[in-house]
Write a protein that holds these residues in place. Structure first.
Motif, mmCIF file in Angstrom:
data_model
loop_
_atom_site.group_PDB
_atom_site.id
_atom_site.type_symbol
_atom_site.label_atom_id
_atom_site.label_comp_id
_atom_site.label_asym_id
_atom_site.label_seq_id
_atom_site.Cartn_x
_atom_site.Cartn_y
_atom_site.Cartn_z
ATOM 1 N N LYS A 37 -45.852 65.692 90.496
ATOM 2 C CA LYS A 37 -46.099 67.284 90.309
ATOM 3 C C LYS A 37 -44.757 67.774 89.718
ATOM 4 N N LEU A 38 -43.733 67.320 90.740
ATOM 5 C CA LEU A 38 -42.265 67.888 90.446
ATOM 6 C C LEU A 38 -41.981 67.510 88.905
ATOM 7 N N PHE A 39 -42.094 66.511 88.350
ATOM 8 C CA PHE A 39 -41.797 66.170 86.882
ATOM 9 C C PHE A 39 -42.905 67.005 86.045
ATOM 10 N N ILE A 40 -43.952 67.172 86.399
ATOM 11 C CA ILE A 40 -44.908 67.713 85.330
ATOM 12 C C ILE A 40 -44.335 69.131 85.367
ATOM 13 N N THR A 41 -44.220 69.754 86.561
ATOM 14 C CA THR A 41 -43.644 71.278 86.607
ATOM 15 C C THR A 41 -42.507 71.375 85.734
ATOM 16 N N ALA A 42 -41.573 70.595 85.712
ATOM 17 C CA ALA A 42 -40.396 70.773 84.867
ATOM 18 C C ALA A 42 -40.915 70.629 83.270
ATOM 19 N N VAL A 43 -41.593 69.883 83.146
ATOM 20 C CA VAL A 43 -42.105 69.715 81.813
ATOM 21 C C VAL A 43 -42.796 70.967 81.334
ATOM 22 N N ILE A 44 -43.679 71.472 81.983
ATOM 23 C CA ILE A 44 -44.360 72.631 81.880
ATOM 24 C C ILE A 44 -43.293 73.926 81.631
ATOM 25 N N ASN A 45 -42.563 73.748 82.579
ATOM 26 C CA ASN A 45 -41.387 75.019 82.422
ATOM 27 C C ASN A 45 -40.255 75.006 81.412
ATOM 28 N N SER A 46 -40.226 73.849 80.731
ATOM 29 C CA SER A 46 -39.143 73.572 79.626
ATOM 30 C C SER A 46 -39.616 74.361 78.560
ATOM 31 N N SER A 47 -38.772 74.124 77.230
ATOM 32 C CA SER A 47 -39.080 74.914 76.245
ATOM 33 C C SER A 47 -39.935 74.107 75.049
ATOM 34 N N HIS A 48 -40.322 72.946 75.678
ATOM 35 C CA HIS A 48 -41.093 72.312 74.526
ATOM 36 C C HIS A 48 -42.505 72.656 74.244
ATOM 37 N N SER A 49 -42.932 72.673 72.939
ATOM 38 C CA SER A 49 -44.159 72.790 72.594
ATOM 39 C C SER A 49 -44.990 71.621 72.599
ATOM 40 N N ALA A 50 -44.288 70.466 72.698
ATOM 41 C CA ALA A 50 -45.023 69.365 72.765
ATOM 42 C C ALA A 50 -44.069 68.213 73.380
ATOM 43 N N ALA A 51 -44.858 67.411 74.455
ATOM 44 C CA ALA A 51 -44.131 66.576 75.245
ATOM 45 C C ALA A 51 -44.727 65.270 75.073
ATOM 46 N N LEU A 52 -44.299 63.934 74.987
ATOM 47 C CA LEU A 52 -45.281 62.756 75.162
ATOM 48 C C LEU A 52 -44.354 61.804 76.422
ATOM 49 N N ILE A 53 -45.405 61.344 77.317
ATOM 50 C CA ILE A 53 -44.906 60.786 78.392
ATOM 51 C C ILE A 53 -45.749 59.547 78.522
ATOM 52 N N ILE A 54 -44.785 58.419 78.703
ATOM 53 C CA ILE A 54 -45.352 57.147 78.682
ATOM 54 C C ILE A 54 -45.246 56.655 80.086
ATOM 55 N N THR A 55 -46.436 56.331 80.871
ATOM 56 C CA THR A 55 -46.482 56.032 82.025
ATOM 57 C C THR A 55 -47.589 55.142 82.604
ATOM 58 N N HIS A 56 -48.001 55.247 84.009
ATOM 59 C CA HIS A 56 -48.925 54.381 84.567
ATOM 60 C C HIS A 56 -50.219 54.829 84.881
ATOM 61 N N ALA A 57 -51.050 54.330 85.384
ATOM 62 C CA ALA A 57 -52.383 54.860 85.750
ATOM 63 C C ALA A 57 -52.364 55.746 86.884
ATOM 64 N N GLY A 58 -51.808 55.435 87.759
ATOM 65 C CA GLY A 58 -51.552 56.368 89.039
ATOM 66 C C GLY A 58 -50.865 57.698 88.733
ATOM 67 N N VAL A 59 -49.913 57.472 88.091
ATOM 68 C CA VAL A 59 -49.146 58.648 87.389
ATOM 69 C C VAL A 59 -50.312 59.743 86.731
ATOM 70 N N ILE A 60 -50.850 58.970 85.954
ATOM 71 C CA ILE A 60 -51.647 59.760 84.718
ATOM 72 C C ILE A 60 -52.803 60.766 85.635
ATOM 73 N N ARG A 61 -53.381 59.655 86.601
ATOM 74 C CA ARG A 61 -54.234 60.296 87.570
ATOM 75 C C ARG A 61 -53.690 61.517 88.343
ATOM 76 N N ALA A 62 -52.559 61.049 88.926
ATOM 77 C CA ALA A 62 -51.760 62.222 89.656
ATOM 78 C C ALA A 62 -51.631 63.663 88.727
ATOM 79 N N ALA A 63 -50.966 63.300 87.598
ATOM 80 C CA ALA A 63 -50.662 64.387 86.686
ATOM 81 C C ALA A 63 -51.907 65.172 86.442
ATOM 82 N N THR A 64 -53.148 64.638 86.139
ATOM 83 C CA THR A 64 -54.419 64.858 85.606
ATOM 84 C C THR A 64 -54.827 65.848 86.681
ATOM 85 N N THR A 65 -54.908 65.500 88.025
ATOM 86 C CA THR A 65 -55.452 66.128 89.224
ATOM 87 C C THR A 65 -54.435 67.480 89.471
ATOM 88 N N TYR A 66 -53.389 67.445 89.295
ATOM 89 C CA TYR A 66 -52.215 68.596 89.405
ATOM 90 C C TYR A 66 -52.564 69.537 88.214
#
Length: 191
Positions: free
Chosen positions: A127-156
């Motif tokens: 949540k801390l990481f995804i919030t920072a990405v959402i609050n960035s100036s990026h229009s598109a971001a790529l995150i390479i990670t793991h199933a648990g992280v993707i599930r946590a990001a999706t629920t957030y």
């Protein structure tokens, strides 16, 4: 904003082994084809590449960078590591104390693995990481990670219940695209 969450390709480990933050190499047998397919599903332009520092993610991140985004640097973050399975890391599931395993499975959201994390602890760092990405100036971001992280990001992002996180499908090499705006989000499973 678009966020692309990509799960690493198949690691070189037996299916019956518990691994989270164990650093495992990728299975070279299917890597080239999987990595090319993943890369083909990504947009022509992104603003940032983020990756878990574990080898199985870093190899894919480097491949994608070289093939599609050579001018971008990869930002590695420990916040994107898989759940810490503590004392269970690299053990066969059948060799784990079944009382402890049952206790964790009955309340994985709040119950930490002995010497490791609960799903809620993983969720909080994601949540801390995804919030920072959402609050960035990026229009598109790529995150390479793991199933648990993707599930946590999706629920957030979807504001869904943590107890339902394991119902979220997340195969090796899957690409999940979130389109976020001020009003809503749209989710597309690209692979």
């Amino acid at each position: 904003m678009e966020i692309y969450l990509v799960r690493h390709t198949k690691p070189l480990i037996d299916k019956d082994i518990c691994y989270g933050q164990t650093d495992i190499v990728v299975d070279d047998a299917g890597f080239p084809e999987s990595a090319k397919l993943i890369t083909s599903l990504l947009p022509e332009k992104i603003d940032a590449i983020y990756s878990s520092p574990l080898i199985r993610c870093g190899v894919l991140a480097e491949f994608i960078k070289q093939e599609k985004y050579p001018s971008l640097d990869i930002a590695y973050s420990h916040l994107l590591k898989e759940i810490n399975f503590g004392e269970w890391e690299n053990k066969k599931w059948d060799d784990i104390n079944q009382i402890h395993l049952s206790k964790w499975m009955n309340d994985f959201v709040n119950e930490p693995v002995p010497g490791g994390e609960s799903f809620n602890q993983l969720y909080q760092r994601v949540k801390l990481f995804i919030t920072a990405v959402i609050n960035s100036s990026h229009s598109a971001a790529l995150i390479i990670t793991h199933a648990g992280v993707i599930r946590a990001a999706t629920t957030y992002i979807q504001q869904s219940g943590l107890k339902d996180a394991f119902a979220i499908s997340c195969e090796y090499g899957c690409v999940t695209k979130f389109e976020l705006n001020d009003l809503a989000e749209q989710v597309n499973i690209l692979r």
